[in-house]
Design a protein around this motif. Structure first.
Motif, PDB file in Angstrom:
ATOM      1  N   GLU A  39       8.523  13.495  23.166  1.00  0.00           N
ATOM      2  CA  GLU A  39       9.094  12.480  24.048  1.00  0.00           C
ATOM      3  C   GLU A  39      10.135  13.044  25.003  1.00  0.00           C
ATOM      4  O   GLU A  39      10.084  12.785  26.213  1.00  0.00           O
ATOM      5  N   ALA A  40      11.089  13.800  24.473  1.00  0.00           N
ATOM      6  CA  ALA A  40      12.190  14.290  25.312  1.00  0.00           C
ATOM      7  C   ALA A  40      11.770  15.449  26.194  1.00  0.00           C
ATOM      8  O   ALA A  40      12.219  15.578  27.343  1.00  0.00           O
ATOM      9  N   TRP A  41      10.923  16.324  25.679  1.00  0.00           N
ATOM     10  CA  TRP A  41      10.570  17.540  26.408  1.00  0.00           C
ATOM     11  C   TRP A  41       9.139  17.530  26.929  1.00  0.00           C
ATOM     12  O   TRP A  41       8.708  18.497  27.556  1.00  0.00           O
ATOM     13  N   SER A  42       8.425  16.430  26.682  1.00  0.00           N
ATOM     14  CA  SER A  42       7.055  16.268  27.203  1.00  0.00           C
ATOM     15  C   SER A  42       6.182  17.471  26.884  1.00  0.00           C
ATOM     16  O   SER A  42       5.422  17.950  27.734  1.00  0.00           O
ATOM     17  N   GLU A  43       6.287  17.968  25.672  1.00  0.00           N
ATOM     18  CA  GLU A  43       5.538  19.155  25.282  1.00  0.00           C
ATOM     19  C   GLU A  43       4.139  18.770  24.829  1.00  0.00           C
ATOM     20  O   GLU A  43       3.934  18.323  23.707  1.00  0.00           O
ATOM     21  N   GLY A  44       3.194  18.923  25.738  1.00  0.00           N
ATOM     22  CA  GLY A  44       1.797  18.758  25.385  1.00  0.00           C
ATOM     23  C   GLY A  44       1.137  20.118  25.274  1.00  0.00           C
ATOM     24  O   GLY A  44       1.797  21.151  25.170  1.00  0.00           O
ATOM     25  N   THR A  45      -0.186  20.136  25.303  1.00  0.00           N
ATOM     26  CA  THR A  45      -0.922  21.389  25.224  1.00  0.00           C
ATOM     27  C   THR A  45      -1.876  21.505  26.403  1.00  0.00           C
ATOM     28  O   THR A  45      -2.523  20.521  26.788  1.00  0.00           O
ATOM     29  N   SER A  46      -1.952  22.695  26.957  1.00  0.00           N
ATOM     30  CA  SER A  46      -2.904  22.956  28.046  1.00  0.00           C
ATOM     31  C   SER A  46      -3.781  24.160  27.742  1.00  0.00           C
ATOM     32  O   SER A  46      -4.742  24.414  28.466  1.00  0.00           O
ATOM     33  N   PHE A  47      -3.425  24.926  26.694  1.00  0.00           N
ATOM     34  CA  PHE A  47      -4.186  26.096  26.273  1.00  0.00           C
ATOM     35  C   PHE A  47      -4.421  27.075  27.425  1.00  0.00           C
ATOM     36  O   PHE A  47      -5.513  27.587  27.616  1.00  0.00           O
ATOM     37  N   GLY A  48      -3.351  27.290  28.202  1.00  0.00           N
ATOM     38  CA  GLY A  48      -3.394  28.278  29.268  1.00  0.00           C
ATOM     39  C   GLY A  48      -3.709  27.712  30.631  1.00  0.00           C
ATOM     40  O   GLY A  48      -3.539  28.410  31.640  1.00  0.00           O
ATOM     41  N   ALA A  49      -4.152  26.462  30.710  1.00  0.00           N
ATOM     42  CA  ALA A  49      -4.519  25.886  32.008  1.00  0.00           C
ATOM     43  C   ALA A  49      -3.315  25.792  32.939  1.00  0.00           C
ATOM     44  O   ALA A  49      -3.428  26.051  34.139  1.00  0.00           O
ATOM     45  N   THR A  50      -2.153  25.435  32.387  1.00  0.00           N
ATOM     46  CA  THR A  50      -0.950  25.340  33.219  1.00  0.00           C
ATOM     47  C   THR A  50      -0.596  26.697  33.810  1.00  0.00           C
ATOM     48  O   THR A  50      -0.228  26.787  34.999  1.00  0.00           O
TER      49      THR A  50
END
Length: 442
Positions: free
Chosen positions: A305-316
């Motif tokens: 929630e605070a840091w918006s840490e999702g996953t992109s698996f290298g896409a970002t």
């Protein structure tokens, strides 16, 4: 020749082949400690001279960080003078020292200092943002608790304690990188590894109030103990290390690989001790935060929630790099991503050419994977910096001038080394300056 002598000779030949990076190394496992006692490496006058050189380079690199921070200090003074002249501000002009100190304790440093001063929150609001102090629950405890101890012992305040702790731990980490490189290769490789480690642009973090210095010291100790097959000490170092940073879980992978190799080769079941102890820091911190805040999975919710840490698996990382290629001056953050990926691939190539023990390779692999997986903050110099065995691989790959019969090739290698050092120092100062002036997430 006795069986013990034959076994020792075979192990020695295998280590020599791996150190040279021969093709046979691809089919072998570096699972046995060097034949010589570690005290011989540490007391070797040649290695001691190399350590002096490494620490000298470290001090010079800290001056590069101060130079970069001085850019921000100068900008801040100019801005305040203008605001005072325009009547916007009515305050004293900030000193260079206070401005530099504020920079070195900004971003993550602010949150660690909040933990030093107030501990962890007793509750976390719904839909928490990074602007709320309860968001400090996202940061691991070993470094701030260490700073609290130093602050209790020494005068000067918690900011001084945080920066002094990292400065000293940074010096210790330089020496440990050298010791590990010497155990695996030679004094020359140790000297080069310490130098590369100290001047790498991501080493700016050793001067900030961040947890990387603490983590690298613990990780280097763990990996060194794994090489020495001191399973209990390796497990204890890993247990504290996994309570220092999220990517400390890479130490669990290193212990797992070391245990698997030891069991497969010699049925050394004692190696499981390191694996059993390694995750205790991470698990213990999660249980502590959950108990402190009164909710299960508190750390994961704050991250989400605070840091918006999702996953992109290298896409970002790929997208940011593409943006940098198409518009190189538009975003400092994109530039950092692209340059970090370039450095990462170059260092991985050196790792492929000069093989390290598999536990170290596992550690590097997990650190890099955790660097690339996140959706928000992806490849950065400081994250790559924590994969410090890569500096040993580069130091081992770099040709020995005295062993090259081609004089022109040796001269080129020497010139290339000088260029690397200059670029490292310049990058270190530039990265610190960009961080302070533009607020580029490092």
């Amino acid at each position: 020749m006795s069986d013990d002598e034959r076994h020792g000779a075979t192990a020695a030949h295998r280590r020599m082949d791996i150190a040279r990076g021969g093709r046979h190394a691809l089919d072998t496992e570096f699972t046995e400690p060097p034949d010589r006692p570690i005290r011989e490496d540490i007391r070797d006058p040649r290695f001691l001279r190399a350590v002096v050189v490494g620490l000298t380079i470290y001090l010079v690199s800290r001056l590069c960080v101060i130079a970069g921070a001085g850019v921000r200090a100068a900008q801040r003074v100019v801005d305040v003078r203008k605001d005072i002249a325009d009547g916007i501000l009515d305050e004293a002009e900030p000193s260079a020292g206070s401005t530099i100190s504020n920079l070195l304790t900004s971003w993550d440093g602010r949150w660690y200092l909040e933990i030093v001063r107030g501990g962890y929150p007793e509750g976390i609001p719904d839909n928490i943002t990074y602007e709320q102090l309860e968001a400090r629950a996202a940061f691991f405890p070993v470094y701030p608790w260490l700073v609290r101890v130093v602050d209790f012992v020494l005068p000067g305040g918690d900011t001084f304690a945080a920066l002094l702790t990292n400065f000293l731990l940074g010096a210790v980490s330089v020496v440990l990188v050298g010791v590990l490189a010497r155990r695996l290769f030679s004094v020359a490789v140790a000297a080069r590894s310490m130098t590369l480690y100290a001047v790498f642009p991501g080493s700016y973090v050793l001067s900030f109030a961040y947890a990387e210095a603490t983590f690298i010291v613990l990780a280097a100790l763990c990996l060194l103990f794994l090489v020495e097959e001191r399973w209990l000490l390796a497990g204890l170092a890993a247990a504290v290390g996994t309570g220092t940073r999220p990517n400390g879980v890479a130490l669990v992978a290193a212990c797992a690989v070391a245990a698997l190799l030891a069991i497969r080769r010699r049925r050394d079941w004692a190696a499981l001790v390191s694996l059993a102890l390694a995750p205790l820091g991470f698990v213990g911190f999660q249980l502590y935060v959950d108990a402190q805040t009164g909710e299960r999975g508190a750390w994961f919710r704050v991250q989400r929630e605070a840091w918006s840490e999702g996953t992109s698996f290298g896409a970002t990382a790929v997208v940011n790099t593409f943006r940098f290629v198409t518009s190189p001056l538009s975003s400092p953050a994109d530039a950092l991503t692209a340059l970090t990926l370039i450095a990462m691939f170059a260092m991985l190539w050196c790792l492929w050419k000069r093989h390290l023990p598999l536990p170290l390779v596992a550690f590097v692999a997990v650190v890099i994977a955790l660097m690339l997986i996140p959706e928000t903050v992806t490849a950065r110099p400081r994250f790559l910096f924590t994969a410090f065995p890569l500096f040993i691989a580069v130091g081992a790959w770099w040709p020995e001038p005295d062993s090259d019969p081609d004089h022109h090739r040796a001269s080129w290698d020497r010139s290339g080394w000088d260029v690397v050092l200059i670029l490292g120092g310049a990058g270190l100062a530039t990265l610190t300056g960009l961080y302070g002036v533009f607020g580029a997430i490092p």
